[in-house]
Motif scaffolding. Structure first.
Motif, PDB file in Angstrom:
ATOM      1  N   UNK A   1      -2.726   0.219   5.787  1.00  0.00           N
ATOM      2  CA  UNK A   1      -1.513  -0.349   5.186  1.00  0.00           C
ATOM      3  C   UNK A   1      -0.265   0.148   5.894  1.00  0.00           C
ATOM      4  N   UNK A   2      -0.256   1.414   6.261  1.00  0.00           N
ATOM      5  CA  UNK A   2       0.905   1.994   6.931  1.00  0.00           C
ATOM      6  C   UNK A   2       1.109   1.367   8.302  1.00  0.00           C
ATOM      7  N   UNK A   3       0.034   1.203   9.047  1.00  0.00           N
ATOM      8  CA  UNK A   3       0.143   0.600  10.377  1.00  0.00           C
ATOM      9  C   UNK A   3       0.583  -0.851  10.294  1.00  0.00           C
ATOM     10  N   UNK A   4       0.148  -1.577   9.260  1.00  0.00           N
ATOM     11  CA  UNK A   4       0.593  -2.957   9.063  1.00  0.00           C
ATOM     12  C   UNK A   4       2.097  -3.040   8.854  1.00  0.00           C
ATOM     13  N   UNK A   5       2.671  -1.983   8.291  1.00  0.00           N
ATOM     14  CA  UNK A   5       4.107  -1.950   8.035  1.00  0.00           C
ATOM     15  C   UNK A   5       4.886  -1.284   9.170  1.00  0.00           C
ATOM     16  N   UNK A   6       4.211  -0.935  10.254  1.00  0.00           N
ATOM     17  CA  UNK A   6       4.889  -0.394  11.424  1.00  0.00           C
ATOM     18  C   UNK A   6       5.269   1.063  11.352  1.00  0.00           C
ATOM     19  N   UNK A   7       4.710   1.802  10.414  1.00  0.00           N
ATOM     20  CA  UNK A   7       5.023   3.227  10.291  1.00  0.00           C
ATOM     21  C   UNK A   7       3.974   4.056  11.038  1.00  0.00           C
ATOM     22  N   UNK A   8       4.313   5.297  11.288  1.00  0.00           N
ATOM     23  CA  UNK A   8       3.423   6.249  11.945  1.00  0.00           C
ATOM     24  C   UNK A   8       2.687   7.052  10.882  1.00  0.00           C
TER      25      UNK A   8
ATOM     26  N   UNK B   1      -8.397   5.807   4.948  1.00  0.00           N
ATOM     27  CA  UNK B   1      -8.537   4.541   5.684  1.00  0.00           C
ATOM     28  C   UNK B   1      -7.611   3.472   5.124  1.00  0.00           C
ATOM     29  N   UNK B   2      -7.613   3.336   3.824  1.00  0.00           N
ATOM     30  CA  UNK B   2      -6.777   2.339   3.160  1.00  0.00           C
ATOM     31  C   UNK B   2      -5.298   2.576   3.457  1.00  0.00           C
ATOM     32  N   UNK B   3      -4.853   3.802   3.293  1.00  0.00           N
ATOM     33  CA  UNK B   3      -3.434   4.133   3.508  1.00  0.00           C
ATOM     34  C   UNK B   3      -3.046   4.005   4.976  1.00  0.00           C
ATOM     35  N   UNK B   4      -3.927   4.414   5.867  1.00  0.00           N
ATOM     36  CA  UNK B   4      -3.641   4.302   7.297  1.00  0.00           C
ATOM     37  C   UNK B   4      -3.493   2.850   7.702  1.00  0.00           C
TER      38      UNK B   4
ATOM     39  N   UNK C   1       0.431   4.059  -5.997  1.00  0.00           N
ATOM     40  CA  UNK C   1       1.861   4.338  -5.878  1.00  0.00           C
ATOM     41  C   UNK C   1       2.297   4.330  -4.417  1.00  0.00           C
ATOM     42  N   UNK C   2       1.497   4.927  -3.548  1.00  0.00           N
ATOM     43  CA  UNK C   2       1.830   4.952  -2.117  1.00  0.00           C
ATOM     44  C   UNK C   2       1.881   3.536  -1.554  1.00  0.00           C
ATOM     45  N   UNK C   3       0.914   2.699  -1.915  1.00  0.00           N
ATOM     46  CA  UNK C   3       0.901   1.319  -1.436  1.00  0.00           C
ATOM     47  C   UNK C   3       2.098   0.542  -1.963  1.00  0.00           C
ATOM     48  N   UNK C   4       2.491   0.816  -3.188  1.00  0.00           N
ATOM     49  CA  UNK C   4       3.677   0.175  -3.755  1.00  0.00           C
ATOM     50  C   UNK C   4       4.932   0.565  -2.973  1.00  0.00           C
ATOM     51  N   UNK C   5       5.051   1.831  -2.644  1.00  0.00           N
ATOM     52  CA  UNK C   5       6.195   2.301  -1.854  1.00  0.00           C
ATOM     53  C   UNK C   5       6.198   1.630  -0.485  1.00  0.00           C
ATOM     54  N   UNK C   6       5.030   1.577   0.148  1.00  0.00           N
ATOM     55  CA  UNK C   6       4.928   0.936   1.470  1.00  0.00           C
ATOM     56  C   UNK C   6       5.306  -0.543   1.399  1.00  0.00           C
ATOM     57  N   UNK C   7       5.047  -1.173   0.271  1.00  0.00           N
ATOM     58  CA  UNK C   7       5.356  -2.583   0.110  1.00  0.00           C
ATOM     59  C   UNK C   7       6.819  -2.880  -0.131  1.00  0.00           C
ATOM     60  N   UNK C   8       7.557  -1.896  -0.639  1.00  0.00           N
ATOM     61  CA  UNK C   8       8.962  -2.164  -0.970  1.00  0.00           C
ATOM     62  C   UNK C   8       9.974  -1.414  -0.109  1.00  0.00           C
ATOM     63  N   UNK C   9       9.529  -0.395   0.635  1.00  0.00           N
ATOM     64  CA  UNK C   9      10.427   0.419   1.451  1.00  0.00           C
ATOM     65  C   UNK C   9      10.054   0.303   2.924  1.00  0.00           C
ATOM     66  N   UNK C  10      11.006   0.585   3.791  1.00  0.00           N
ATOM     67  CA  UNK C  10      10.706   0.708   5.225  1.00  0.00           C
ATOM     68  C   UNK C  10      10.462   2.184   5.494  1.00  0.00           C
ATOM     69  N   UNK C  11       9.200   2.546   5.619  1.00  0.00           N
ATOM     70  CA  UNK C  11       8.778   3.939   5.793  1.00  0.00           C
ATOM     71  C   UNK C  11       8.611   4.233   7.275  1.00  0.00           C
ATOM     72  N   UNK C  12       9.179   5.325   7.692  1.00  0.00           N
ATOM     73  CA  UNK C  12       9.086   5.730   9.095  1.00  0.00           C
ATOM     74  C   UNK C  12       7.806   6.506   9.387  1.00  0.00           C
ATOM     75  N   UNK C  13       7.463   7.456   8.520  1.00  0.00           N
ATOM     76  CA  UNK C  13       6.346   8.359   8.764  1.00  0.00           C
ATOM     77  C   UNK C  13       5.609   8.622   7.457  1.00  0.00           C
ATOM     78  N   UNK C  14       4.289   8.485   7.489  1.00  0.00           N
ATOM     79  CA  UNK C  14       3.443   8.800   6.342  1.00  0.00           C
ATOM     80  C   UNK C  14       2.617  10.026   6.689  1.00  0.00           C
ATOM     81  N   UNK C  15       2.640  11.022   5.817  1.00  0.00           N
ATOM     82  CA  UNK C  15       1.790  12.195   5.977  1.00  0.00           C
ATOM     83  C   UNK C  15       0.741  12.143   4.877  1.00  0.00           C
ATOM     84  N   UNK C  16      -0.517  12.149   5.292  1.00  0.00           N
ATOM     85  CA  UNK C  16      -1.634  12.131   4.350  1.00  0.00           C
ATOM     86  C   UNK C  16      -2.204  13.535   4.261  1.00  0.00           C
ATOM     87  N   UNK C  17      -2.172  14.092   3.066  1.00  0.00           N
ATOM     88  CA  UNK C  17      -2.645  15.452   2.845  1.00  0.00           C
ATOM     89  C   UNK C  17      -4.134  15.616   3.052  1.00  0.00           C
TER      90      UNK C  17
END
Length: 100
Positions: A68-75, A63-66, A38-54
């Motif tokens: 993907x997030x960096x590829x999309x330019x988010x922090x 690792x996977x989420x970090x 679900x998180x990867x789907x959101x990253x693929x369709x939205x412009x996310x500014x900041x991701x917080x990983x619990x």
């Protein structure tokens, strides 16, 4: 312009929802997820500014989420509550990052 200010990813639905209520209540656009897919789907369709990983998110998922997030330019912020309540952690660590 970002479509989502904060994407919160955690394994506990109640913690993710608490984060969304708190940060969303401050006027930020927020989404949350308890699964990598679900998180990867959101990253693929939205412009996310900041991701917080619990803190409960597994190492491989982090690792996977970090990546993907960096590829999309988010922090990425890796949550370290260190015994703090969710709202205190968000107020001290996440909200200031959103204000930048």
């Amino acid at each position: 312009m970002y479509t989502v200010d904060l994407l919160a990813v955690g394994r506990g639905r109640e913690v993710v929802e608490a984060a969304l209520r708190y940060v969303g209540g401050l006027g930020y656009r927020v989404l949350g997820s308890t699964t990598d897919e679900e998180a990867l789907s959101i990253l693929g369709r939205e412009r996310v500014r900041l991701l917080v990983i619990g803190g409960g998110v597994e190492t491989e998922s982090r690792r996977l989420l970090t990546s993907a997030t960096q590829e999309h330019g988010a922090t990425v912020i890796r949550a370290e509550r260190a015994g703090r309540g969710i709202e205190q952690y968000l107020a001290e660590e996440v909200v200031p990052a959103l204000g930048e």
